[in-house]
Design a protein around this motif. Sequence first.
Motif, PDB file in Angstrom:
ATOM      1  N   ALA A   1      -1.059  25.313 -10.943  1.00 10.47           N
ATOM      2  CA  ALA A   1      -1.348  26.638 -10.114  1.00 10.47           C
ATOM      3  C   ALA A   1      -2.404  27.240 -10.660  1.00 10.47           C
ATOM      4  O   ALA A   1      -3.307  27.905  -9.777  1.00 10.47           O
ATOM      5  CB  ALA A   1      -0.085  27.415  -9.837  1.00 10.47           C
ATOM      6  N   ASN A   2      -2.494  27.495 -11.991  1.00  8.02           N
ATOM      7  CA  ASN A   2      -3.543  28.461 -12.790  1.00  8.02           C
ATOM      8  C   ASN A   2      -4.803  27.558 -12.155  1.00  8.02           C
ATOM      9  O   ASN A   2      -6.114  28.260 -12.040  1.00  8.02           O
ATOM     10  CB  ASN A   2      -3.511  28.154 -14.212  1.00  8.02           C
ATOM     11  CG  ASN A   2      -3.534  29.484 -14.647  1.00  8.02           C
ATOM     12  OD1 ASN A   2      -3.698  30.568 -14.003  1.00  8.02           O
ATOM     13  ND2 ASN A   2      -3.742  29.564 -16.249  1.00  8.02           N
ATOM     14  N   GLN A   3      -4.921  26.294 -12.631  1.00 10.90           N
ATOM     15  CA  GLN A   3      -6.305  25.579 -12.463  1.00 10.90           C
ATOM     16  C   GLN A   3      -6.808  25.599 -11.066  1.00 10.90           C
ATOM     17  O   GLN A   3      -7.863  25.845 -10.699  1.00 10.90           O
ATOM     18  CB  GLN A   3      -6.281  23.936 -12.742  1.00 10.90           C
ATOM     19  CG  GLN A   3      -5.912  23.767 -13.901  1.00 10.90           C
ATOM     20  CD  GLN A   3      -5.172  22.413 -14.412  1.00 10.90           C
ATOM     21  OE1 GLN A   3      -4.784  21.783 -13.848  1.00 10.90           O
ATOM     22  NE2 GLN A   3      -5.773  21.609 -15.491  1.00 10.90           N
ATOM     23  N   LEU A   4      -5.776  25.625  -9.905  1.00  8.22           N
ATOM     24  CA  LEU A   4      -6.179  25.828  -8.388  1.00  8.22           C
ATOM     25  C   LEU A   4      -6.581  27.392  -8.127  1.00  8.22           C
ATOM     26  O   LEU A   4      -7.515  27.218  -7.622  1.00  8.22           O
ATOM     27  CB  LEU A   4      -5.082  25.503  -7.524  1.00  8.22           C
ATOM     28  CG  LEU A   4      -4.489  24.226  -7.289  1.00  8.22           C
ATOM     29  CD1 LEU A   4      -3.556  24.143  -6.905  1.00  8.22           C
ATOM     30  CD2 LEU A   4      -5.525  23.327  -6.539  1.00  8.22           C
ATOM     31  N   ALA A   5      -6.022  28.320  -8.862  1.00 17.53           N
ATOM     32  CA  ALA A   5      -6.377  29.631  -8.644  1.00 17.53           C
ATOM     33  C   ALA A   5      -7.947  29.906  -9.265  1.00 17.53           C
ATOM     34  O   ALA A   5      -8.647  30.462  -8.459  1.00 17.53           O
ATOM     35  CB  ALA A   5      -5.529  30.683  -9.448  1.00 17.53           C
ATOM     36  N   GLU A   6      -8.319  29.313 -10.418  1.00 18.71           N
ATOM     37  CA  GLU A   6      -9.482  29.255 -11.043  1.00 18.71           C
ATOM     38  C   GLU A   6     -10.483  28.872 -10.085  1.00 18.71           C
ATOM     39  O   GLU A   6     -11.739  29.082  -9.757  1.00 18.71           O
ATOM     40  CB  GLU A   6      -9.498  28.691 -12.305  1.00 18.71           C
ATOM     41  CG  GLU A   6      -8.857  29.836 -13.318  1.00 18.71           C
ATOM     42  CD  GLU A   6      -9.074  29.118 -14.734  1.00 18.71           C
ATOM     43  OE1 GLU A   6      -9.918  28.315 -15.096  1.00 18.71           O
ATOM     44  OE2 GLU A   6      -8.078  29.626 -15.497  1.00 18.71           O
ATOM     45  N   GLU A   7     -10.301  27.518  -9.758  1.00 16.61           N
ATOM     46  CA  GLU A   7     -11.301  26.514  -8.923  1.00 16.61           C
ATOM     47  C   GLU A   7     -11.581  27.196  -7.458  1.00 16.61           C
ATOM     48  O   GLU A   7     -12.668  27.190  -6.928  1.00 16.61           O
ATOM     49  CB  GLU A   7     -10.825  25.195  -8.705  1.00 16.61           C
ATOM     50  CG  GLU A   7     -11.434  24.187  -7.877  1.00 16.61           C
ATOM     51  CD  GLU A   7     -11.064  22.913  -7.553  1.00 16.61           C
ATOM     52  OE1 GLU A   7     -11.261  22.453  -6.524  1.00 16.61           O
ATOM     53  OE2 GLU A   7     -10.338  22.480  -8.507  1.00 16.61           O
ATOM     54  N   LEU A   8     -10.481  27.853  -6.921  1.00 19.49           N
ATOM     55  CA  LEU A   8     -10.537  28.337  -5.408  1.00 19.49           C
ATOM     56  C   LEU A   8     -10.890  29.584  -5.477  1.00 19.49           C
ATOM     57  O   LEU A   8     -11.178  30.404  -4.303  1.00 19.49           O
ATOM     58  CB  LEU A   8      -9.390  27.720  -4.811  1.00 19.49           C
ATOM     59  CG  LEU A   8      -9.016  26.478  -4.812  1.00 19.49           C
ATOM     60  CD1 LEU A   8      -7.540  26.087  -3.823  1.00 19.49           C
ATOM     61  CD2 LEU A   8     -10.074  25.566  -3.910  1.00 19.49           C
TER      62      LEU A   8
ATOM     63  N   THR B   1       5.539  17.989 -10.523  1.00 19.32           N
ATOM     64  CA  THR B   1       6.425  17.621 -11.619  1.00 19.32           C
ATOM     65  C   THR B   1       7.701  18.345 -11.815  1.00 19.32           C
ATOM     66  O   THR B   1       7.603  19.760 -11.208  1.00 19.32           O
ATOM     67  CB  THR B   1       5.403  17.373 -12.870  1.00 19.32           C
ATOM     68  OG1 THR B   1       5.080  18.730 -13.183  1.00 19.32           O
ATOM     69  CG2 THR B   1       4.541  16.521 -12.678  1.00 19.32           C
ATOM     70  N   ASP B   2       8.785  18.090 -12.387  1.00 20.67           N
ATOM     71  CA  ASP B   2       9.816  18.880 -12.941  1.00 20.67           C
ATOM     72  C   ASP B   2       9.685  20.106 -13.927  1.00 20.67           C
ATOM     73  O   ASP B   2      10.583  20.656 -14.347  1.00 20.67           O
ATOM     74  CB  ASP B   2      10.881  18.041 -13.090  1.00 20.67           C
ATOM     75  CG  ASP B   2      11.394  17.273 -11.789  1.00 20.67           C
ATOM     76  OD1 ASP B   2      11.056  17.785 -10.740  1.00 20.67           O
ATOM     77  OD2 ASP B   2      11.821  16.259 -12.004  1.00 20.67           O
ATOM     78  N   GLU B   3       8.292  20.202 -14.558  1.00 20.37           N
ATOM     79  CA  GLU B   3       8.086  21.036 -15.401  1.00 20.37           C
ATOM     80  C   GLU B   3       8.327  22.369 -14.798  1.00 20.37           C
ATOM     81  O   GLU B   3       7.846  22.611 -13.929  1.00 20.37           O
ATOM     82  CB  GLU B   3       6.693  20.857 -16.391  1.00 20.37           C
ATOM     83  CG  GLU B   3       6.769  19.200 -16.784  1.00 20.37           C
ATOM     84  CD  GLU B   3       5.248  19.160 -17.224  1.00 20.37           C
ATOM     85  OE1 GLU B   3       4.588  20.272 -17.114  1.00 20.37           O
ATOM     86  OE2 GLU B   3       4.739  17.887 -17.248  1.00 20.37           O
ATOM     87  N   GLU B   4       8.959  23.260 -15.807  1.00 22.07           N
ATOM     88  CA  GLU B   4       8.787  24.738 -15.379  1.00 22.07           C
ATOM     89  C   GLU B   4       7.409  25.399 -15.601  1.00 22.07           C
ATOM     90  O   GLU B   4       6.752  26.254 -14.877  1.00 22.07           O
ATOM     91  CB  GLU B   4       9.837  25.600 -16.097  1.00 22.07           C
ATOM     92  CG  GLU B   4      11.138  25.306 -15.552  1.00 22.07           C
ATOM     93  CD  GLU B   4      12.127  26.238 -16.006  1.00 22.07           C
ATOM     94  OE1 GLU B   4      11.847  27.433 -16.479  1.00 22.07           O
ATOM     95  OE2 GLU B   4      13.376  25.492 -16.535  1.00 22.07           O
ATOM     96  N   TYR B   5       6.570  25.292 -16.932  1.00 24.10           N
ATOM     97  CA  TYR B   5       5.259  25.775 -17.140  1.00 24.10           C
ATOM     98  C   TYR B   5       4.331  24.678 -16.916  1.00 24.10           C
ATOM     99  O   TYR B   5       4.563  23.484 -17.427  1.00 24.10           O
ATOM    100  CB  TYR B   5       5.282  26.510 -18.583  1.00 24.10           C
ATOM    101  CG  TYR B   5       4.028  27.044 -18.955  1.00 24.10           C
ATOM    102  CD1 TYR B   5       3.679  27.956 -18.724  1.00 24.10           C
ATOM    103  CD2 TYR B   5       3.322  26.168 -19.588  1.00 24.10           C
ATOM    104  CE1 TYR B   5       2.434  28.670 -18.736  1.00 24.10           C
ATOM    105  CE2 TYR B   5       1.933  26.767 -20.039  1.00 24.10           C
ATOM    106  CZ  TYR B   5       1.857  27.939 -19.552  1.00 24.10           C
ATOM    107  OH  TYR B   5       0.317  28.396 -19.835  1.00 24.10           O
ATOM    108  N   GLY B   6       3.188  25.166 -16.143  1.00 26.55           N
ATOM    109  CA  GLY B   6       2.303  24.165 -15.895  1.00 26.55           C
ATOM    110  C   GLY B   6       2.493  22.778 -15.057  1.00 26.55           C
ATOM    111  O   GLY B   6       1.942  21.755 -15.164  1.00 26.55           O
ATOM    112  N   THR B   7       3.543  23.056 -14.129  1.00 25.35           N
ATOM    113  CA  THR B   7       3.904  22.160 -13.232  1.00 25.35           C
ATOM    114  C   THR B   7       2.692  21.638 -12.550  1.00 25.35           C
ATOM    115  O   THR B   7       1.799  22.616 -12.157  1.00 25.35           O
ATOM    116  CB  THR B   7       4.800  23.038 -12.076  1.00 25.35           C
ATOM    117  OG1 THR B   7       5.920  23.318 -12.527  1.00 25.35           O
ATOM    118  CG2 THR B   7       5.181  21.845 -11.100  1.00 25.35           C
TER     119      THR B   7
END
Length: 93
Positions: free
Chosen positions: A32-39, A62-68
């Motif tokens: 989500a963070n990468q998408l927010a920055e890119e878009l 992915t099932d990760e809580e942080y950095g999904t």
Amino acid sequence: MEAVLWQVLAGTRGGPNRARILKSLDDRPRNANQLAEELGLAYQTIRHHLDVLEDNDVLKSTDEEYGTIYLPSDRTRQHWETVETIIEQVDIQ
């Protein structure tokens, strides 16, 4: 699935942003963070759209809580021609 894609990508006010997200994830999986920055969108806006897309089986994560990490679901991949048609018709600047 085609009706779902049309609804979530073109049938609502948030559709163009969801189309941009899906197009970006087609290039490579992202969080989500990468998408927010890119878009250039707020993190919470991205999270909302990711939730809508995942709830409708357009994305999987992915099932990760942080950095999904998110990527198009297998069902979406099977209907990718429809996604491309929608992206061409939706103004996704």
